[in-house]
Design a protein around this motif. Structure first.
Motif, PDB file in Angstrom:
ATOM      1  N   ASP A  25      -0.222   2.782  -5.109  1.00  0.00           N
ATOM      2  CA  ASP A  25      -1.056   1.923  -5.963  1.00  0.00           C
ATOM      3  C   ASP A  25      -1.570   2.771  -7.118  1.00  0.00           C
ATOM      4  O   ASP A  25      -1.453   3.993  -7.102  1.00  0.00           O
ATOM      5  N   ASP A  26      -2.179   2.092  -8.082  1.00  0.00           N
ATOM      6  CA  ASP A  26      -2.966   2.781  -9.103  1.00  0.00           C
ATOM      7  C   ASP A  26      -2.123   3.729  -9.944  1.00  0.00           C
ATOM      8  O   ASP A  26      -2.601   4.780 -10.375  1.00  0.00           O
ATOM      9  N   LEU A  27      -0.846   3.352 -10.149  1.00  0.00           N
ATOM     10  CA  LEU A  27       0.065   4.207 -10.893  1.00  0.00           C
ATOM     11  C   LEU A  27       0.584   3.473 -12.127  1.00  0.00           C
ATOM     12  O   LEU A  27       0.606   2.246 -12.164  1.00  0.00           O
ATOM     13  N   PRO A  28       1.058   4.236 -13.128  1.00  0.00           N
ATOM     14  CA  PRO A  28       1.768   3.584 -14.229  1.00  0.00           C
ATOM     15  C   PRO A  28       2.983   2.840 -13.664  1.00  0.00           C
ATOM     16  O   PRO A  28       3.622   3.304 -12.711  1.00  0.00           O
ATOM     17  N   GLY A  76       0.791  -1.228   0.000  1.00  0.00           N
ATOM     18  CA  GLY A  76       0.000   0.000   0.000  1.00  0.00           C
ATOM     19  C   GLY A  76       0.820   1.273   0.000  1.00  0.00           C
ATOM     20  O   GLY A  76       0.291   2.366   0.166  1.00  0.00           O
ATOM     21  N   LYS A  95      -3.879  -5.978 -11.250  1.00  0.00           N
ATOM     22  CA  LYS A  95      -3.598  -4.686 -10.603  1.00  0.00           C
ATOM     23  C   LYS A  95      -2.573  -3.880 -11.398  1.00  0.00           C
ATOM     24  O   LYS A  95      -2.680  -2.651 -11.493  1.00  0.00           O
ATOM     25  N   LEU A  96      -1.589  -4.577 -11.975  1.00  0.00           N
ATOM     26  CA  LEU A  96      -0.580  -3.883 -12.772  1.00  0.00           C
ATOM     27  C   LEU A  96      -1.001  -3.752 -14.236  1.00  0.00           C
ATOM     28  O   LEU A  96      -0.246  -3.250 -15.059  1.00  0.00           O
ATOM     29  N   ALA A  97      -2.223  -4.211 -14.541  1.00  0.00           N
ATOM     30  CA  ALA A  97      -2.750  -4.139 -15.910  1.00  0.00           C
ATOM     31  C   ALA A  97      -1.813  -4.828 -16.893  1.00  0.00           C
ATOM     32  O   ALA A  97      -1.513  -4.308 -17.962  1.00  0.00           O
TER      33      ALA A  97
END
Lengths: 444, 444
Positions: free
Chosen positions: A84-87, A81, A284-286
């Motif tokens: 998160d939610d980043l390139p 944590g 999560k990492l796409a």
């Protein structure tokens, strides 16, 4: 008639053996002698034949093999944590790499203990690790009583642990010498990936694997980004590159294996390459969706892994099973793929086979190591119960695990950890996090 | 100075207000007077101003608004795991429909209580239900102390509850009269879908919704199968059909909304249609992935739902948040969509807005109903903590909820349910399951 003395009897549960026939023993019991399973059968029969001072009561719950986490980076619990939610590149360069400058042997040991506490609590009895300072991972897993495959991550640049690449080979060989033959710790060699290891280095690492008969574990075909990089560098895909180097064999565990063509799945099958599937991290990492139903149909051995906490963000294999089952259904638009029993198989005997431990763990059969868990089912979200496989995959969570036994030793009894001072482990993790916070700017 | 008397103070936690600014009050407290939030602020300030006999200690955990389950069929807890991994029609015809012949008012009441126990335990303080015998759902939710939007499912064929369709209108109107104005139960009208309700029936139901100002809740554009059926019947898509009937308005909550074109998202925006997104059910039934990031960018209000237990198979909104965040990342191949704070917002204020309860619940602001939960963070899988939003979405699970407060009443304290006799509820569910097993053949 005198009953045979054993060390532990686990009784009063539906026992899922997880053999090829998916045998379920209702009101079953498991007798454990030392590190091994002595017998599995109807409770009455087992009690007639064996006596034990120590009894674990499943009280109507489910007894099953401990879950196998086929790929993780345990000490990354410390970075759970942090961002998160980043390139991907921003996440790595601005958060993970700066946080990892805090790594040293003690921090890795402590972070791994934290991971072990979480895994024992959520029913994982064996994990396969790839990280830095892996001697410390081995020590921590041993101290926590958790079965582990350990391998130092190897790449072309200097490591904060061993320094230059050639020292990585030496470090890995020492790791092998120190731990080969240990009852719960298994050494491996672990090149990071084909875009971070030169062909020559990949080959040298394989020589080590072959010489010592240890697994060769590598991130392979994880993402479109990796594919593009490898194509630019070598003019081929990661799997083609490995195949042309002659490095694909039954020693190889290919972590992720998201971007595979049908032809590459055929190569895996032919070369007996095993796969660690990490659906939540890939989501999560796409990175994409690994063609797991296709691999299973082709007969490729697939285990299930959480990947590291920083890209998941927990080590709960129950949730990972649920996600795996559902993700492939929607991805293929076919609700019949990845049924519950197959997914539980992937997280138990599949993981064992992927790690080369099929003879030792993965099912509850006499002669195997006694790695088992008891799932409590007397709670609203597991009531009523029609089908234990369905419950374990689609409704249960790690918190439903009541007892965890590893190598015949009770590691958790009634939700109390017996092999670790959990409060001390958490306090230490908070101290390390406070240090990390001084150098990494956390966004909220 | 005399302190003002309140009924409950929740203190010692990081308070996530879930207002538009995403305000976090460290070491915060919430004062509750009767059914309402009196104040939220730093603990020291709140304690200086208020006194209370009852205190809930968060002990360093996270305090946040209770989660809102925007779409479920609560009593289907009784069918959890009865069959999975099947083609939709086989699942419905061979399992769900035969099991549903066991439904009667008592069974629905008991099954709903079981769902309420699970929801309170996992931090859900409000749910939106669609099922048969919905008067019983209302009674069960009221008795469990759980906030609920209730509506009888309406379709063109005879119902085991009310009989012919026209009686469904009468039953729904009675439900509205009986419950409108209740502090925690909100009536709605709920046509099942456009392929199971004639245009005339859909219109009659809307007249009822408009006359009483209640939500109009419908499964809409759930799957490619529905699209094909509606296209065959009406020559258009489900959304086009509703739009041409003039039935899309801010009263409408469109459950699922998986198969939407960009133009249809624009219609939703213009008509202020709200959406209940149920990613796990859509995955498990292989229905597809709803274009939620697109909807959110367009300004459509979206809440999060579990759907019924038979297609999930639990009611844990923490897990649903995790899945929502990850599914859309891999589906769009963009790791930045559906960040943790946005997803938590969807499960709290988004759900409240979707259900037309934005003035009442969804955030911890003075004057709103006191629906809040406390998440315990002193466990390995939530240690260390860098970012509470990340922890709640990616690492926490329903079992981490320690206290649940609904409408000012403590429904769960230290994991003990206070509004229900949980053992009796589970025992009754097992009895019902035994009856169901007599007529439905369960495969294992």
């Amino acid at each position: 008639m005198d009953r045979e003395q054993v060390d532990l009897i686990v009784q009063n549960g539906s026992v899922l053996i997880m053999d090829e026939a998916f045998t379920v023993v209702e009101d079953g019991a498991v007798a454990v002698a030392g590190q091994y399973i002595a017998e599995v059968g109807p409770g009455a029969d087992v009690r007639k034949k064996y006596q034990s001072r120590d009894i674990l009561d499943a009280e109507g719950g489910i007894v099953l093999p401990g879950l196998v986490n086929a790929h993780t980076h345990a000490a990354m619990t410390l970075f759970r944590g942090i961002a998160d939610d980043l390139p991907l590149m921003e996440w790595l360069n601005d958060y993970i790499f700066p946080a990892e400058t805090h790594l040293n042997p003690e921090v890795v040991y402590d972070g791994t203990l934290l991971a072990c506490a979480e895994m024992i609590r959520s029913g994982t009895t064996c994990f396969c690790d790839m990280y830095l300072f892996e001697q410390e991972v081995a020590r921590a897993a041993r101290d926590a009583g958790l079965r582990a495959v350990v391998g130092e991550v190897l790449y072309d640049f200097p490591s904060p642990n061993y320094g230059p690449p050639q020292e990585g080979l030496r470090y890995s060989e020492q790791l092998i010498r120190d731990w080969k033959g240990h009852p719960i710790i298994y050494p491996a060699v672990e090149p990071h990936a084909v875009y971070t290891c030169s062909p020559r280095y990949l080959e040298q690492i394989m020589e080590l694997a072959v010489r010592h008969s240890v697994p060769y574990i590598i991130h392979l075909a994880e993402s479109p980004g990796e594919l593009a990089q490898v194509r630019e560098k070598f003019g081929k895909t990661p799997v083609e590159h490995m195949e042309e180097l002659g490095l694909l064999s039954d020693l190889v565990i290919a972590d992720h294996s998201v971007c595979l063509s049908p032809g590459e799945i055929e190569i895996y099958r032919r070369r007996k390459v095993k796969v660690a599937h990490c659906p939540e991290s890939n989501m999560k990492l796409a990175s994409g969706v690994a063609p797991v139903p296709h691999m299973l149909r082709a007969g490729v051995v697939v285990g299930l892994g959480t990947d590291g906490c920083a890209s998941n963000n927990n080590l709960d294999l129950f949730q990972e099973m649920d996600t795996a089952a559902k993700l492939h259904k929607v991805h293929t638009m076919d609700p019949t793929v990845m049924d519950a029993a197959s997914v539980l198989s992937m997280a138990t005997r599949g993981g064992a086979a992927a790690l080369g431990l099929a003879e030792e763990i993965g099912s509850l059969e006499p002669g195997k190591r006694a790695d088992l868990i008891v799932v409590e089912t007397r709670s609203p979200h597991l009531t009523p119960m029609y089908n234990p496989y369905s419950h374990l995959v689609y409704a249960a969570r790690g918190a439903d695990v009541r007892h965890t036994v590893i190598n015949g030793r009770v590691a958790m009894r009634d939700r109390h950890l017996l092999t670790l001072d959990e409060e001390a482990v958490m306090a230490r993790a908070r101290e390390i996090a406070a240090e990390i916070r001084k150098t990494v700017t956390i966004k909220t």
